[in-house]
Structures are given as C-alpha cells and as structure tokens.
Motif scaffolding. Structure first.
Motif, PDB file in Angstrom:
ATOM      1  N   ILE A   1      51.694 -54.960   5.381  1.00 24.54           N
ATOM      2  CA  ILE A   1      52.927 -54.397   5.438  1.00 24.54           C
ATOM      3  C   ILE A   1      53.026 -53.000   5.490  1.00 24.54           C
ATOM      4  CG2 ILE A   1      55.412 -54.740   4.691  1.00 24.54           C
ATOM      5  CD1 ILE A   1      54.586 -57.326   3.321  1.00 24.54           C
TER       6      ILE A   1
ATOM      7  N   THR B   1      51.316 -54.311  -0.161  1.00 23.36           N
ATOM      8  CA  THR B   1      51.315 -55.919  -0.073  1.00 23.36           C
ATOM      9  C   THR B   1      52.545 -56.255  -0.481  1.00 23.36           C
ATOM     10  OG1 THR B   1      50.571 -55.693  -2.543  1.00 23.36           O
ATOM     11  CG2 THR B   1      48.743 -56.095  -0.695  1.00 23.36           C
ATOM     12  N   LEU B   2      52.799 -57.701  -0.505  1.00 23.67           N
ATOM     13  CA  LEU B   2      54.122 -58.213  -0.905  1.00 23.67           C
ATOM     14  C   LEU B   2      54.669 -58.140  -2.002  1.00 23.67           C
ATOM     15  CD1 LEU B   2      56.117 -60.602   0.165  1.00 23.67           C
ATOM     16  CD2 LEU B   2      54.613 -62.128  -0.919  1.00 23.67           C
TER      17      LEU B   2
ATOM     18  N   PHE C   1      56.098 -63.660   7.880  1.00 20.43           N
ATOM     19  CA  PHE C   1      57.009 -63.902   7.141  1.00 20.43           C
ATOM     20  C   PHE C   1      57.489 -65.382   7.428  1.00 20.43           C
ATOM     21  CE2 PHE C   1      57.727 -59.316   7.316  1.00 20.43           C
ATOM     22  CZ  PHE C   1      57.242 -59.214   5.900  1.00 20.43           C
TER      23      PHE C   1
ATOM     24  N   TYR D   1      53.994 -66.352   4.506  1.00 15.78           N
ATOM     25  CA  TYR D   1      54.783 -65.987   3.493  1.00 15.78           C
ATOM     26  C   TYR D   1      55.797 -67.440   2.995  1.00 15.78           C
ATOM     27  CZ  TYR D   1      52.663 -61.895   2.438  1.00 15.78           C
ATOM     28  OH  TYR D   1      51.607 -60.661   2.082  1.00 15.78           O
TER      29      TYR D   1
ATOM     30  N   TRP E   1      57.926 -64.619  -1.992  1.00 14.81           N
ATOM     31  CA  TRP E   1      58.482 -63.978  -0.903  1.00 14.81           C
ATOM     32  C   TRP E   1      60.267 -64.625  -0.760  1.00 14.81           C
ATOM     33  CZ3 TRP E   1      60.022 -60.741   3.016  1.00 14.81           C
ATOM     34  CH2 TRP E   1      60.721 -61.259   3.882  1.00 14.81           C
TER      35      TRP E   1
ATOM     36  N   ASN F   1      47.868 -63.779  -0.470  1.00 12.23           N
ATOM     37  CA  ASN F   1      49.135 -64.007  -0.313  1.00 12.23           C
ATOM     38  C   ASN F   1      49.539 -65.527  -1.160  1.00 12.23           C
ATOM     39  OD1 ASN F   1      47.592 -65.333   1.804  1.00 12.23           O
ATOM     40  ND2 ASN F   1      49.433 -65.048   3.109  1.00 12.23           N
TER      41      ASN F   1
END
Lengths: 336, 674
Positions: A223, A259-260, A285, A289, A295, B191
């Motif tokens: 990101i 990062t997230l 997204f 995610y 998220w 993630n």
C-alpha cells in the motif's frame, strides 16, 4: 582465401581508423556551421533547470522527451514531440485525451534511451530528467542541447504538483507557446475549481482522508500511502480535504509504502475517507483483504467510506494527467 | 562420563535452547508493528481472542508472519543441509546451486507473461523452475559422477544466466515488476494465515520425507562407493532427497521470496556444534534456521521502524555474512580441504599454437568491430559505412560512427580485455576455477560504492564510477586483511570473498529497496552496460590498465605458473608465496576496479574467457594471457553490438547479454568435456 579476407578486412579497419582521425576536424566545423545558421533566429530563452541557468537558442521544434510527463505537457502545448521514450508504456499507463501523431518515434527505454534513435530524429532539444539521465548527459549534449529537469530534486519534492506546473511554464517558454501554456494551466485550474464545487456541494469539505495506491507484489500486498507533497495530496488539498497522514520530511516520491496494520493509526477519525487506486485484476481490498477482520473492522471500512479509483490513474504525470486525476479523485469521492 | 554429560548438555542447548529462543523471538516479533499494542493485549489476543481490531491485528497480521518466519527459515536450513550432503560440498545451498535464481526467474516470468500460473502463490512455477534448474545443473555438470566443484561451477553459471534473464524482465517491465523488488530480496509480510496454511503442509511433507531418508543420507557421507557397497541405491536416495529439498526451497520462494543466507549458515552452525548424523542435523537445522530468519526480521524492524519494510533476506545476509566470515576464519584447513582448488573446466583437447590462435582472434575482433561500426538501429549497413568514408561524405553517418559507435565499441573491446585478464589472474592466484572479480567481492563492493555515491552522498552521477572504484578497493582490502590470518589460502580466500560479496549484495538490496523509483537506472547500471560509453571512459579509466597494468602483468605472469604448482612446490622453488599472491591479486583488483568504473559490473567475462582460452591453448599462463585478453575483448564487442541492435530502439545491458549468450555455451562446453 581466409588469409586474403583477413588481410583485406584488417586493412579496411585501419583505413577507417585513419579516416576517422582525419575527419575529426571537419565534423567540428560542420557543428559550428549549424550553430551559425541558428543565430539567424534572434530568439533566446533562459530558464532554470537541474544544472542552473540554461539558455536555449531559437525555438525548438524537433523535441525528444525522455520522460513521460514532459511528452504529455508538450501535447498540452500543441507540440508533437519528435521522439518519446517508451511509447508503449506511455500508452499503457497514461490515460489522457490527446494522442501522439503517427510521426512520433519511440526512442527506447526511459532509463536507457537509444542515442542513435535520438540522433536520427535530429532534435533541436532533448528533455531529460536528472535521476535517470545525469550520467549520460554529456552524450546527450553531443546530439542536441539538453534541458534536464529534476522532478525528484530537493526543491521539487516539497511540492510535486507545484513543480509540475513550474516545469510546464518553463516548457511553454522554451517552445514559445506561453499562451497555450497559460491556457492549459487555466483549464486545469478551472477544472479543479469545478471539482472543488462538487466536493463542497456534497458537503465533504474539510473531511480527513487517506489516499493510497494498492497492488500485490506476489504475496506481499503493498500500500502506497500518499503524502501531502504528492500530486494527489496537493489536489486533495485544493478540493478542501485534509490528509490524515503526514510526515515530518516530505517523501521523495510522494508516498510511503505501508502494510495493512499502519492504517489502524487513522481509524479513530470518524468521517475518514479512504481512497485507493487499484488495478481491475489486482484489487487487494477485494481479494487478499476481503475476509480479513483486520481490514473489515477498520472504522472507515465499516462505515463504507472506501472509494476506488480506476487502475489507469496516473499520479506522476503532467497537466493533462492531472486533469484526469482531479476528475477521478472527485468522482470517486462524490457519488451522484 | 564427562563427555557424555557434555553431549547431553549440548543436546539440551541445541534443541531445548533453540526452541526456547524461538519462543522468545516469536514473542518479541509479535510485539513489533506499526501500531502500538500493549503486551497484555497481545497475550490476551492469543489466549482469549475477542472480535476487536487489536486482537485481529495480533492474530491475523503478526502471528502469521512470525510463524511463516519459522517455517521458511527452517525449510531453507533443512534444504541447505540436504544439498550439502548430497553434493558433498560445504558451500552448497539453494543459492549456490542456482535453485534460488531459477525459482525466482520462473516466478517473475510467470508474473509478466503467464499470470494464470501464479495461482496458489506461484508454487507451481517456482517448483518447476527449481527442479528444472537443478536438473540443468545436475546434468550439465556431469550427472551422478559430477564432482562437487563442477556442480557448484554449473550452479554459479546458471545463477548468472537466470539472474540476468530476471534483470531483463525487470528492466523492460519496470512498472509490472516494480512490486517484485522487495519480494525479490525476501520479505515475510503476511496479510493473513493463507501463506502459512499454504506452506505448512508442503513443508511438513518435505520434512517428513527427509527425516525418513536421514539414515540413508548418513551412509552417503561415507562416499558413494561405500554407500553402494552397503546396498544403498545411491541415485534413488539422491533423487528423493534433492526433490524434497527443492520443494522446500520453492515453497519459501513462492511465499517469501528468495532468502539466501539461512540455507548456507544454519547447517554450519549445527555442524560446528558437532552433529554429523542427519536425524538430529535436520531437526536442529530446522529450529536454528527459524531462529536465524526470525532474528533477521526482528532486526529489520528495529533498524527501520518506519512503515516501510526492509527486505528480511537482505538483513539475513547482513547478519549472516559476518558470521560466515567468522566461521571461515576459525575453520581448520583440513575441514574443507584442497578439493576445489584445481583449475578445471574441461580438458584442453586442442593445443593450438599461439602463432595460429592469436592472428585468428585478432581477425575475429577486426570483423566484429567492423560489424559493430556498420550496425545500428536499422540493422547491418556495411555499404553505407563504406560510402561514408570512401564514397559520398555523409556527415550524419560519420557523426554516428565517430561519436557513438566507434568509442563504444572500443570501450567494449578494452574493458572486455581488462575483465578477462582480471579473471585469469584471480583464477590463478586463488587456484579456483570459480574465481572472478565478483567471487572475491569486488563487484559487489563496486555496486555498494556506486549506490552510496548516488543515494547517500547525493553527489552528481558523474562520480558514480569513482565511487565504484573506491568501493571495490575497500572490499578488496577488507578481504585481504581478513585473509592474512589464513595466509591467503585459496579456498579460504574464495569463501571470504563469498561472505563479503553477500554482505555487499545485502547493502545493495537495501539501498535498492529504499531508493524505490530510482531503482531502474541503478539496476541497469549494476547489471553492467556499455550504454552511452564513449571517449571519456577510454581516456579516464581504460587507458591505465593498458599502459601500466598489462605490461606489469606480462613481466609477472610467470609467477602464476609457479603458484599453480601448489604452495609447497612454489616455496621450494624460492617464491615468496604470500607476497606474490598479494601482488597479483592487487593487480587483478585494480584491473577489475577500472573496468567497473568504465562499464559497471560485467562479471561473467572474467569467469568464462579464461576457461575458453584454456580449452584453446592449455593451462600455461604465459600463453593464456594474450589469448584470454583477445577472447574477452571479442566477447564484449559482440555483446555490445547485440545490446544495441537486438531490440532497437530499446537497449539490453551488455552484461546481461554476455551472461545470456555465454552461459549456455559454457554449460554446453562443460557437458561436452564431461
């Protein structure tokens, strides 16, 4: 037979070398000749580039642009460049209304443009950028006068947008199209005002926002979080938005890669708007995610304040790209 | 009794201590992040998970990363252990055998051209790439009869080939592959649990296979003959264990990118402790491999706590390399033996007389230079070239030839010569067929110097060559100072070079990731290129080797022949071995430094030109010197022509071309002479 051939070729080579040595002077003469003929045009322009004051003689018409944003700005000025580096890439990544004429030649990659191809265009000006071409400057200057901008220099990175406008003005001055340049900038400003009005009408003025560009680097969702000095940041500010992310020092390229997890730092602001640029086939997204609670549980995701910009949004461009960018930013925010 | 107690304590420390350290590192690891979460919350998130953001962050983002670190580090270490056993080479690992570069290339290639194959983290592409690479290396180095040296030699050539191809893709698909840079040097960013759930079963299967095979691998260490005598199906054992090792490597590449140093260092730690049997060796390697990688990741985020990520692979090398150097310096000479010190690439079948070889080579060079001057964006135009000089004066064409083509061809010619000779001297001094300026760390030193000049001191790019020269000299001096203790022992010198190289590459990777957009031009420069080189480079850098170093070398070249007889014989002949080695190595370094300043890091010529020449005229260095010079020059001129014309108007860096053309030829040569 072989021996004969060998001897002949070797003699030829020596003859060439001798011939070359002899011709050196002639060549310099021809060079000065062309300069002489150039002096018939009285016009000279002095501008500031990465090296300091530069004087451009005459009005360049055959221009080779080695970086996309200048090629684009030339189009905005109504000048078709003679050559552009990495034309295919330009057409792929930049989304602008104007197109290059068929006569525009590809002169190789942006980082290593083909000197021979440039020379074949017989340009009267080459537009280069410091971060790519500084090493090869003397080679470029042998071909034609060079204007070398520094879009990632200390000064430019303070305000990428302002620098772009500034470079556009210089370019307009060089090609003697100041009116066109003013017009192009005025068009952009008018468009920005229009967008600003839309934002105000939608009651979004003053909202905090985060703007990102998101893509997958293999298993690494990346990101890019735009900072205030970026073009996106400057445009958003003009529209009356407030960047929730700030850095002490301006980021060179106008973004920080995060990062997230880093996004959590901003979720306390109730009306935060989250903008993201994502390719159709790589919208992290929506894919990586989508089901991730880290998220999904972010306040602005829960509140539905995420806005997607199309993948061909170019955030490093010139006047024309910024027209598109400005419109896309507001389109994403204001759903009518 | 005492020794048994000591063994017991060692085992407790290795396995128990290792596991405890793993737990501590995991705990430190999950407490790091971009958001501050209290330790209490972290513990709660694990013990009593709730549906809130902090807990999700710990469980969905941080824990997977830590667990993946253990899996990847462990898998790489085990794979390194197995490869070292099967190839009987202490320097074997997925990176030295070319497997990393092969898997990585397969993944980058698929990303650009066949995104479909990338489903499931690209494991298919990675595995196929890895297996194919190993097969290429295995078959071309002579199959099951291959000596360890040949295998690593082939591995290195293949690495050259694949990393060059990868660079080509990265240069031409700058925007598509931009995100691959971080991953390209290894990263553990996760993630969710997908990476772990994906890799865990595969790693488990690979590990299980290897544990089952561990007793059979024990017999392998006794030597193939003994193993066969014991009723072992050696080839089957090798095949299964290698496949499992490659599988472990490709899993880690597909989820975390190529992380090089764990596979080399972790097994050595365990061997140093004293374990030789494969069952404990594999288990301990797994634990300590996990430790090494986790520690690297922890450090990566301590060093750069900002949002942006430092590549963990680079950090691994950064802490792993000094450790390797320490190991090498402690190492007794007998441990690694003199096994890989004989110069071999194949037998010199043609003992062609110099009187025939040299004129033919000069003729070849004359023709290639002619072709070079006559070739450009519109292909091969000999008639136009002829007319330019002897027919109608054509100012444009004349300028083209004089300003662009001729100086560039000459730069290519001379830097090719300089590089080739540098490689020849290094191979002789180190008595190592793998030696070339990049093996001893000079090329990576040059890269560090250049990038530091560019991004840290921020001075004008015109200083890059000077920075590169200083960098290569500093690295050379570092290797030499370290090597004094080892009395310039060839093998140790080469190992030190590898350590220093890895250290330098780590710095390069970190700088490249930090510099982001400017990366393309840096990459182009690093891959070595004759692009835009002209008279200035000839006058500034290339004139000195020709005027001073070549003549000096012609006087001293006999010393190389004496050195090749072995230290004892050379001493017996009255040669001061240490000083002679140092002097020659210094000349070779200066040569490399000048060529680096002129054309960047073109490494391959120094490796293969001497071998080609050896095939032509045999091993005597006095005969080799002129031949190597000409072969090297011709090679770079050819590469330069192709780099300008093949994809015109786009340029292909000639260093990359040398590798792409030279590597398959060299491998074919190896196969033929096997």
């Amino acid at each position: 037979m072989m021996k004969k051939l060998a001897i002949i070729s070797f003699l030829l080579l020596i003859a060439f070398l001798a011939a070359c040595g002899g011709n050196n002077n002639d060549e310099e003469k021809t060079n000065s000749n062309t300069e002489d003929s150039g002096e018939q045009e009285q016009r000279t322009v002095t501008i500031e580039d990465a090296r300091g004051e530069q004087t451009v003689k005459g009005t360049p018409e055959n221009i080779v642009a080695l970086e996309w944003s200048y090629a684009e700005n030339l189009l905005a000025l109504g000048v078709q460049p003679a050559g552009v580096a990495d034309l295919d890439g330009f057409n792929k990544w930049l989304n602008i209304d104007k197109e290059f004429a068929d006569s525009v030649e590809d002169v190789g990659t942006r980082s290593e443009p083909n000197l021979e191809a440039i020379k074949r265009q017989d340009p009267d000006l080459i537009i280069a950028v410091k971060f790519r071409h500084e090493q090869y400057l003397d080679q470029l200057e042998k071909i034609a006068p060079v204007v070398m901008f520094a879009p990632y220099g200390d000064q430019a990175i303070q305000d990428h947008y302002g620098n772009m406008i500034d470079e556009m003005k210089k370019l307009a001055k060089i090609v003697d199209k100041k009116d066109k340049g003013k017009q192009a900038i005025a068009d952009l400003n008018a468009l920005i005002d229009e967008q600003k009005q839309r934002v105000a009408d939608a009651g979004l003025e003053g909202s905090p926002y985060l703007a990102t560009q998101a893509f997958t680097a293999q298993n690494t969702p990346t990101i890019r979080l735009f900072t205030d000095n970026s073009m996106v940041g400057k445009l958003m500010k003009k529209f009356g938005f407030d960047n929730a992310y700030s850095t002490e020092e301006p980021e060179v390229y106008g973004y920080t890669e995060v990062t997230l997890e880093a996004l959590q730092n901003y979720q306390d602001q109730a009306d935060l708007q989250f903008l993201y640029i994502a390719q159709d086939d790589d919208n992290i997204f929506e894919t990586a995610y989508k089901d991730n609670p880290a998220w999904k549980n972010l306040s602005f995701v829960k509140n539905g304040n995420t806005h997607r910009l199309p993948g061909d949004t170019w955030t490093f461009g010139g006047v024309l790209s910024n027209q598109v960018l400005a419109k896309q930013l507001v389109d994403a925010m204001v759903k009518e | 009794m005492n020794s048994r107690l000591r063994n017991f304590m060692t085992a407790v420390l290795t396995f128990g201590g290792g596991t405890a350290l793993l737990c501590i590192l995991v705990f430190i690891h999950i407490n790091q992040g971009s958001v501050s979460i209290s330790i209490g919350t972290v513990i709660d998130a694990i013990i009593a998970p709730e549906d809130n953001l902090a807990h999700h962050t710990v469980r969905m983002l941080r824990l997977p990363r830590a667990v993946l670190g253990i899996i990847a580090g462990g898998a790489l270490a085990v794979s390194g252990t197995v490869l070292q056993t099967v190839t009987k080479n202490p320097l074997s690992s997925a990176s030295t055998l070319g497997i990393h570069s092969g898997t990585y290339f397969a993944v980058v290639l698929s990303t650009v051209f066949f995104p479909v194959v990338m489903v499931g983290n690209g494991i298919i592409a990675a595995f196929v790439g890895g297996i194919l690479t190993f097969l290429i290396v295995f078959v071309l180095s002579g199959g099951s009869k291959a000596s360890p040296v040949r295998m690593v030699l082939a591995g290195m050539i293949v690495t050259f080939l694949f990393s060059s191809l990868t660079s080509v893709l990265q240069i031409f698909y700058e925007n598509e592959t931009a995100g691959l840079f971080l991953w390209g040097s290894g990263t553990l960013v996760q993630n969710d649990w997908n990476g772990v759930t994906f890799s865990l079963p595969i790693v488990a299967v690979g590990l299980l296979i290897l544990l089952v095979m561990s007793f059979k691998m024990d017999t392998l260490t006794l030597g193939d003959d003994v193993a066969v005598a014991l009723g072992q199906n050696v080839n089957l054992v090798k095949f299964i264990s290698i496949t499992a090792a490659v599988l472990l490597t490709s899993v880690t590449v597909s989820v975390a990118g190529p992380i090089g140093f764990v596979g080399l260092v972790a097994p050595h730690i365990i061997k140093l402790i004293g374990y030789r049997k494969h069952l404990p060796l594999i288990i301990a390697s797994f634990i300590w491999g996990g430790n090494v990688l986790l520690l690297a990741d922890v450090l990566a985020r301590v060093i750069d706590p900002s949002f942006s990520e430092l590549p963990v692979g680079a950090i691994t090398a950064l802490i792993g390399a000094p450790w390797l150097i320490y190991l090498v310096l402690r190492m007794k000479r007998s441990t690694y033996g003199d096994e890989n010190t004989s110069v071999i690439a194949g037998k010199a079948s043609v003992h062609a007389p110099l009187k025939a070889v040299i004129p033919i080579l000069i003729f070849v060079i004359a023709v290639t230079v002619f072709v070079s001057l006559a070739s450009g964006n519109y292909g091969f135009e000999p008639v136009l070239l002829w007319n330019t000089f002897f027919g109608d004066a054509n100012d444009f064409m004349l300028g083209l030839v004089m300003d662009l083509r001729l100086p560039r061809a000459l730069v290519a010619l001379i830097s090719g010569m300089v590089l080739a000779v540098s490689g020849l001297v290094f191979q002789g001094v180190l008595r190592n067929p793998l030696a070339d300026p990049s093996v001893i760390g000079i090329t990576s030193g040059a890269g560090v110097g250049a990038l530091l000049t560019m991004y840290v001191f921020g001075v004008s790019a015109a200083w890059i060559p000077v920075g590169a020269m200083i960098g290569s000299l500093v690295f050379f001096i570092a290797v030499m100072v370290l090597a004094i203790r080892a009395q310039f022992q060839p093998t140790i010198l080469a190992l030190l070079g590898i350590g220093i190289s890895a250290f330098g590459s780590a710095i390069i990777q970190i700088l490249v990731v930090q510099a982001d957009l400017g990366v393309a031009s840096a990459l182009t420069w690093l891959s070595g290129t004759t692009y835009a080189r002209g008279w200035a480079e000839l006058v500034r850098f290339l004139i000195w080797p020709v005027l001073i170093l070549f003549p000096l070398l012609m006087i001293r070249i006999r010393v190389l022949d004496t050195l090749s007889l072995g230290d004892d014989t050379a001493k017996g002949l009255g040669l001061r071995v240490m000083s002679a080695r140092f002097q020659l190595a210094l000349i070779a370094t200066l040569l490399a430094a000048f060529s680096v300043a002129a054309v960047g890091s073109i490494g391959f010529i120094g490796l293969i030109a001497p071998h080609l020449s050896r095939l032509l005229v045999g091993p005597a260095n006095q005969r080799l010197l002129p031949v190597t010079m000409l072969v090297g020059g011709a090679m770079l001129v050819v590469a330069d022509v192709l780099s300008r014309t093949l994809l015109a108007p786009s340029e292909i860096p000639s260093g990359i071309l040398v590798a792409i053309i030279g590597a398959p030829y060299f491998l074919w040569l190896m196969r033929k002479r096997a």
